[in-house]
Design a protein around this motif. Sequence first.
Motif, PDB file in Angstrom:
ATOM      1  N   ASN A 424       1.082  -1.373   0.162  1.00  0.00           N
ATOM      2  CA  ASN A 424      -0.049   0.089  -0.151  1.00  0.00           C
ATOM      3  C   ASN A 424       0.882   1.243  -0.090  1.00  0.00           C
ATOM      4  N   ASP A 425       1.995   1.410   0.489  1.00  0.00           N
ATOM      5  CA  ASP A 425       3.105   2.242   0.565  1.00  0.00           C
ATOM      6  C   ASP A 425       4.275   1.596   0.560  1.00  0.00           C
ATOM      7  N   LEU A 426       4.995   1.780  -0.014  1.00  0.00           N
ATOM      8  CA  LEU A 426       6.497   1.149  -0.006  1.00  0.00           C
ATOM      9  C   LEU A 426       7.481   1.894   0.973  1.00  0.00           C
ATOM     10  N   ARG A 427       7.152   3.013   1.601  1.00  0.00           N
ATOM     11  CA  ARG A 427       7.597   3.785   2.823  1.00  0.00           C
ATOM     12  C   ARG A 427       8.981   3.919   2.112  1.00  0.00           C
ATOM     13  N   ARG A 428       9.298   4.392   1.110  1.00  0.00           N
ATOM     14  CA  ARG A 428      10.767   4.726   0.555  1.00  0.00           C
ATOM     15  C   ARG A 428      11.381   5.821   1.409  1.00  0.00           C
ATOM     16  N   GLY A 429      12.515   5.502   1.946  1.00  0.00           N
ATOM     17  CA  GLY A 429      13.049   6.808   2.829  1.00  0.00           C
ATOM     18  C   GLY A 429      12.613   6.578   4.192  1.00  0.00           C
ATOM     19  N   ARG A 430      11.861   5.735   4.510  1.00  0.00           N
ATOM     20  CA  ARG A 430      10.940   5.727   5.955  1.00  0.00           C
ATOM     21  C   ARG A 430      11.360   4.075   6.284  1.00  0.00           C
ATOM     22  N   THR A 431      10.513   3.720   7.016  1.00  0.00           N
ATOM     23  CA  THR A 431      10.612   2.245   7.895  1.00  0.00           C
ATOM     24  C   THR A 431       9.255   1.605   8.022  1.00  0.00           C
ATOM     25  N   TYR A 432       9.267   0.436   8.275  1.00  0.00           N
ATOM     26  CA  TYR A 432       7.950  -0.257   8.376  1.00  0.00           C
ATOM     27  C   TYR A 432       8.202  -0.467   9.861  1.00  0.00           C
ATOM     28  N   HIS A 444      13.523   7.114  22.067  1.00  0.00           N
ATOM     29  CA  HIS A 444      14.323   7.157  21.157  1.00  0.00           C
ATOM     30  C   HIS A 444      14.722   6.184  20.137  1.00  0.00           C
ATOM     31  N   THR A 445      14.457   6.266  18.574  1.00  0.00           N
ATOM     32  CA  THR A 445      14.672   5.090  18.033  1.00  0.00           C
ATOM     33  C   THR A 445      16.264   4.452  18.029  1.00  0.00           C
ATOM     34  N   ILE A 446      16.245   3.504  18.153  1.00  0.00           N
ATOM     35  CA  ILE A 446      17.771   2.810  18.189  1.00  0.00           C
ATOM     36  C   ILE A 446      17.742   1.765  16.985  1.00  0.00           C
ATOM     37  N   ALA A 447      16.722   1.513  16.401  1.00  0.00           N
ATOM     38  CA  ALA A 447      16.865   0.580  15.208  1.00  0.00           C
ATOM     39  C   ALA A 447      15.707   0.647  14.308  1.00  0.00           C
ATOM     40  N   ASP A 448      15.806   0.370  13.004  1.00  0.00           N
ATOM     41  CA  ASP A 448      14.711   0.210  12.165  1.00  0.00           C
ATOM     42  C   ASP A 448      14.647  -0.997  11.266  1.00  0.00           C
ATOM     43  N   ASP A 449      13.794  -1.167  10.206  1.00  0.00           N
ATOM     44  CA  ASP A 449      13.965  -2.133   9.446  1.00  0.00           C
ATOM     45  C   ASP A 449      15.273  -2.172   8.515  1.00  0.00           C
ATOM     46  N   GLY A 450      15.949  -1.638   8.493  1.00  0.00           N
ATOM     47  CA  GLY A 450      17.532  -1.542   7.847  1.00  0.00           C
ATOM     48  C   GLY A 450      18.497  -2.341   8.709  1.00  0.00           C
ATOM     49  N   ASP A 451      18.039  -2.308   9.889  1.00  0.00           N
ATOM     50  CA  ASP A 451      19.133  -2.974  10.824  1.00  0.00           C
ATOM     51  C   ASP A 451      19.358  -4.340  10.666  1.00  0.00           C
ATOM     52  N   TRP A 452      20.650  -5.032  10.855  1.00  0.00           N
ATOM     53  CA  TRP A 452      20.626  -6.397  11.084  1.00  0.00           C
ATOM     54  C   TRP A 452      19.874  -6.983  12.079  1.00  0.00           C
ATOM     55  N   SER A 453      19.616  -6.391  13.104  1.00  0.00           N
ATOM     56  CA  SER A 453      18.976  -7.070  14.251  1.00  0.00           C
ATOM     57  C   SER A 453      17.578  -7.344  14.131  1.00  0.00           C
ATOM     58  N   THR A 454      16.899  -6.688  13.078  1.00  0.00           N
ATOM     59  CA  THR A 454      15.479  -6.757  13.187  1.00  0.00           C
ATOM     60  C   THR A 454      15.033  -7.497  11.922  1.00  0.00           C
ATOM     61  N   LYS A 455      13.707  -7.933  12.195  1.00  0.00           N
ATOM     62  CA  LYS A 455      13.255  -8.885  10.688  1.00  0.00           C
ATOM     63  C   LYS A 455      11.924  -8.337  10.668  1.00  0.00           C
ATOM     64  N   PHE A 456      10.980  -8.331   9.509  1.00  0.00           N
ATOM     65  CA  PHE A 456       9.898  -7.972   9.503  1.00  0.00           C
ATOM     66  C   PHE A 456       9.136  -8.880   8.504  1.00  0.00           C
ATOM     67  N   HIS A 457       8.393  -9.913   9.154  1.00  0.00           N
ATOM     68  CA  HIS A 457       7.855 -11.197   8.400  1.00  0.00           C
ATOM     69  C   HIS A 457       6.203 -10.572   8.088  1.00  0.00           C
ATOM     70  N   GLY A 480      17.219  -1.172  30.094  1.00  0.00           N
ATOM     71  CA  GLY A 480      15.923  -0.203  30.248  1.00  0.00           C
ATOM     72  C   GLY A 480      14.955  -0.452  29.445  1.00  0.00           C
ATOM     73  N   PRO A 481      13.751   0.455  29.513  1.00  0.00           N
ATOM     74  CA  PRO A 481      12.718  -0.139  29.031  1.00  0.00           C
ATOM     75  C   PRO A 481      12.560   0.308  27.505  1.00  0.00           C
ATOM     76  N   HIS A 482      12.027  -0.634  26.617  1.00  0.00           N
ATOM     77  CA  HIS A 482      12.035  -0.610  25.297  1.00  0.00           C
ATOM     78  C   HIS A 482      10.585  -0.850  24.650  1.00  0.00           C
ATOM     79  N   ARG A 483      10.330  -0.415  23.523  1.00  0.00           N
ATOM     80  CA  ARG A 483       9.120  -0.862  22.585  1.00  0.00           C
ATOM     81  C   ARG A 483       9.563  -1.016  21.325  1.00  0.00           C
ATOM     82  N   ILE A 484       8.270  -1.825  20.564  1.00  0.00           N
ATOM     83  CA  ILE A 484       8.495  -1.901  19.187  1.00  0.00           C
ATOM     84  C   ILE A 484       7.196  -1.441  18.344  1.00  0.00           C
ATOM     85  N   ARG A 485       7.618  -0.611  17.562  1.00  0.00           N
ATOM     86  CA  ARG A 485       6.314   0.028  16.771  1.00  0.00           C
ATOM     87  C   ARG A 485       6.263  -0.305  15.442  1.00  0.00           C
ATOM     88  N   TYR A 486       5.027  -0.556  14.857  1.00  0.00           N
ATOM     89  CA  TYR A 486       4.969  -1.056  13.634  1.00  0.00           C
ATOM     90  C   TYR A 486       4.270  -0.027  12.933  1.00  0.00           C
TER      91      TYR A 486
END
Length: 510
Positions: A424-432, A444-457, A480-486
Motif C-alpha cells: 500500500n506504501d513502500l515507505r521509501r526513505g522511511r521504515t516499517y 528514541h529510535t535505536i533500530a529500524d527495518d534496515g538494521d541487521w538486528s530486526t526482521k519484518f515477516h 532499560g525500557p523498550h518498545r517496538i512500533r509498527y
Amino acid sequence: MTEAVERAHADLAPADLTLAHGELRDASTNRSRVAFDRNPRADREFFPDGVDPQTTVLRVERAGRVVGVINWFATHGTSMTNRNLLISSDNKGYAALHWEREVEGGDYLAPEPPGFVAAFAQTNAGDMSPNVGGRPGSGPTGDEFENTRIIGLRQYEAAASLLKQPGVPVRGGVDHRLTHVDLSATAVSAEFCGDGRAHRTRGPIGGAAALAGTDEGKGFAGFRQQRNPFWDALSAVLYRLAPGLRDAQAPKGMTLPGRLLNRLRPFIATRFPVQLLRVGPLYLIGIPGEVTIVAGLRLRRTVAELVGADLENVLVAGYSNGYFHYVTTPEEYEAQRYEGGSTLFGRWQLDALRQTAARLAVALRDGTPVERGTPEPGHSGRIRPAEDKTADGPSPGRVLTQPAPSYHPGEQAGVSFVAANPNNDLRRGRTYLTVESEVDGAWHTIADDGDWSTKFHWSRGQSTGPVVQITWDIPPGTTGPHRIRYHGDAKDPAGHVEPFTAASDVFVIG
C-alpha cells in the motif's frame, strides 16, 4: 536511486579524494573452476587462486574528515540463498550498514545530508561466489544469515584497513564516455578476436545450462550445467542449418530464443549502454552485466593499454546502467557452465564489448566525442498495486502477540500485529518498524527495518487477515525500557490509503 542522485547534487562541496588498493582472499571462491581452467595460462596465472582478490577504496574527505567511502570488490551478493523470502541487501549491504550504523553510530533521524556514507560496489563478480563452502548457504558456516554477516564483515574490515594507508591523492578531474551497442548484431574486428578472424554477434539465446542454476542456487528440474543431451542434440541440428548461428552460439544448448520471444512481447533487450568513467587515475568500465574475472581482466587490459593507466586502477563496474546477464571469455563459453549458458549473445560477446570499450577509451584519452548509439526502446508498463486483503475483523495495527515483560541482552524480542499490505506504501526513505528506547521519559529510535538486528515477516494470516511479526535481536549492553512500533498503511474499501502506527507493550531489558 533518483532521489539519492538529487541529494548528492544538492550536497556538492569541495572534497579531497584518495585511492587505495589491497587484497581480500577469504570472501570469495570460484564457482566455475572448470570453465576458468580453460583460459590460457597467462590469464590463469594472474589469478593463481582462481579469485580476484583486489579490493579498492575511494575515500572522500571534507575538512580533514572522512564523509564517504566507495569500495569495489568482486563477490556475488548471494550469501542469502534463493530460499530466503526477506528483502535483503546481502553481504555488501551488511558491510555498508555495519560501517554506517554500528561503527560510525549514525543517527537514524539525522537531517540530510547524512554524516557518513559507505558504498560497497560490485566489479567483475560473474564467477565469484561468497559461498566459500562450495554449496548454497555454505561458507563459512551453515547458516545463510550468519554467512551474510561474516562475508560482509570481511569486506568492511578489508576496506576499513585501507583507510589507515596514506593512499594516492586523486587529481585530474572527472570525465566519461557512453555509447549504446546492439549486441545482437555487432561486427567484431579480427583485432579483438582471439582466433585472428572477424566475427559477428547474434541475437540473444538462453542456454540449457542457464536454466540449471548455479552452485549457489538450484534452477529448474531436468537441466544441468555443461551437457544437456536433448537440447544439445536439437541445437546441433539447427547449427548445421545456420553456420552464422553456429559460429556465434555453439556449443550452447539453445532453449530460449530471444528474437522469437520478442515477437510476442518485449522480453529480452538487445541494445545496451557501455560506459567508461574516469575519476582522476581511476577508470571504471560500466558493463550492464555479470563479468567473470578473466573476462574482466581482458576488458581492463584493453582500456589500461589505451589510456596509459595502471591495471589496478582500471576496474569493471558490473551491473551498470542495465542488465544483459553474463559475460564469459570464449574459452569459458565452451564449457557451457551456468555463466556460459547465460552469455546470451554468444561466444564473441566479450570481444564485442572489448571493441566498444577500446573506442570509448580512445575518445576519452583524446578528448573527442563518441557516437551515443541508439538506446533500447522503453517497454515499461504499469503494475496495479495489490489490494489490501485485510479480512473483516480486527483493524490493522492491533497487537496479536505481545513481547515478554522482560528480556536479557542476546535474546530475541518479538511482537505480532494485524497487518496492512506493505505494498500500500513502500515507505521509501522511511521504515516499517522502529525499536525505541526510553531515556529520561522520552522515546528514541535505536533500530529500524534496515538494521541487521530486526526482521519484518509479513504473512496473509487466517481469521485476522494479514499478520506481521517483528523480531529484534537484542544487542549486548542494552538495558532499560523498550518498545517496538509498527508503521503501516491501511487501505479502506474506497481505495484510500491512510498511514497508522501501533506500538507493543513496554518491555525491560536487564
